[in-house]
Design an enzyme around this catalytic site. Sequence first.
Site, short mmCIF file in Angstrom:
data_model
loop_
_atom_site.label_atom_id
_atom_site.label_comp_id
_atom_site.label_asym_id
_atom_site.label_seq_id
_atom_site.Cartn_x
_atom_site.Cartn_y
_atom_site.Cartn_z
N CYS B 145 104.41 172.13 23.99
CA CYS B 145 103.52 171.82 25.30
C CYS B 145 103.68 170.36 25.45
O CYS B 145 104.70 169.92 25.67
CB CYS B 145 101.98 172.19 24.80
SG CYS B 145 100.95 171.99 26.13
N ASP B 302 102.93 182.94 30.49
CA ASP B 302 102.48 181.67 30.09
C ASP B 302 101.82 181.21 31.56
O ASP B 302 102.25 180.96 32.31
CB ASP B 302 103.47 180.54 29.80
CG ASP B 302 102.71 179.24 29.22
OD1 ASP B 302 101.57 178.89 29.58
OD2 ASP B 302 103.26 178.27 28.65
N HIS B 331 101.00 180.99 26.80
CA HIS B 331 101.46 179.55 26.00
C HIS B 331 101.06 179.50 24.44
O HIS B 331 101.96 178.73 23.75
CB HIS B 331 100.40 178.82 26.73
CG HIS B 331 100.28 177.22 26.63
ND1 HIS B 331 101.39 176.90 27.26
CD2 HIS B 331 99.81 176.35 25.99
CE1 HIS B 331 101.63 175.36 27.09
NE2 HIS B 331 100.50 175.24 26.30
#
Lengths: 134, 357
Positions: B145, B302, B331
């Site tokens: 991320c 995601d 995610h």
Amino acid sequence: MSSDSSKGFFERMRGVRDSAMEDLAKLTLAWTSSDSYQAINAAISRPALLAAGIFRKATESAMADLLARLNMPSREDVLALSQRLTRIEMVLDDLGAGMDQFHRGSSRQQRPAAREREGNGDRRQAAGPPAKEG
Amino acid sequence: MPASDAAAAPGLLSRLSTMAANLTKVTTTRAPIGQTPRQVIWTLNKATLFRYTPVVRDERRHPIPLLLVFALMNKSSILDLRPGNSFVEFLLQKGYDVYLLDWGTPGPEDAQTDLGDYVLEYLPRAIRKLKSFSGSAEFNLLGWCIGAMLSTLYASLRPSDGLKSLILLTAPLDFTQHDKISLARMTDERYFDVDRVLQAFGNMPAGLIDYGAKMLKPVENFVGGYLRLFDNLDNTKVVDSWHAMNTWVSDAIPLAGAAYRQFILDFYRGNKLVKGTLTVRGEKVDLRQVRASLLNVIGEDDHITPPCQSEGILEMVGSADKELLRLPGGHIGLMAGSGAAKVAWPKIDAWLSERSA
């Protein structure tokens, strides 16, 4: 028999619930992805954020006055001190890394010398601690 | 009472008691997460570099250490969720020398910490310590991320620092397709005044980040998760897994104000990285400078970092050895879900093990 039928009933109810949830999820997602939702959200949050900002500024200035009267460091002073400490920590970290590199470099220099001594048959001195100079 | 019902009564009682015990557990305790043994080898302000205790003998271990870098707004314990479902544990068993850079929780004094601090002050120092501790001049880097975004910036600004391979997981890098990115709509300048938020709070509060992320799928996050728990309340294994994930999700941390501001203005709104106009501390970020081997992992489902945010990055980097890996999952579920140990982790290991010798 009765437990089987009640189980079947609960399974059916769960199926109905899940499909209702799925529909609701799609509807909600369409709503929260829309411009009108974002506009409403902004209209609600803007005054709240403004009020929070004003409140924060007011309490900080009142607290700063009070702390100054009590001859104590203000919040700003403490925050600045913390930032300075972080900078000092960084300098110390760099110094520590420099020292590490220096030690590794000097031990690398000592190793070939020790190997040379070993080659000359002086094993005891090579294995022992470095001799003191002077 | 029919005889069959009477026979089922003890089973029902035991089931009810399990449900009551599980309900008490999830409502009154925090699940123990991040349990793999590790030692602190470096700290700077709130950041800590950990080294996980190897479980494989030296001669069977990969010589190149691996550094894990997680996002700034959640705790890194998701990488080591619970025994039996821990990516760190998996890596250790596969013979990697695993290090983790934990950014810590920023306080009011860190409101001015920006991306430049993370990429050019914290990360290089942690890497310097890792190299001196492990004795290896090379290292591999895995970012997830925002951690992947920071790792990309580092790889492009410091390409000669010994980085051998770079793994990006769900990296938010490309904001060209603004309309397909729900968070981009949410933080659009017409509706979201980032300066006003930071004036009010200093840092971006954890609660607001959490609320924003949950509102991307409100029914699933606010209702669906609890219904799943309720449906499986008599299944301790499922409850323990839910409890661990819920403990991690509800333990969000604030994001340093200046870094958040840059993230919104330079990335979400300006798309400066892809346009080639991003500068960090006056240094221009050029993706063609990324020369390490690159594995870009994307979650097909995601909704926080949709595939369009990172799949195009492969064409922009200068790496000769690069690969795109599309996997089913969201995610977080991609790496921490029940299927991660069977799909994502072995594929990452297969790619990385060839580049860790």
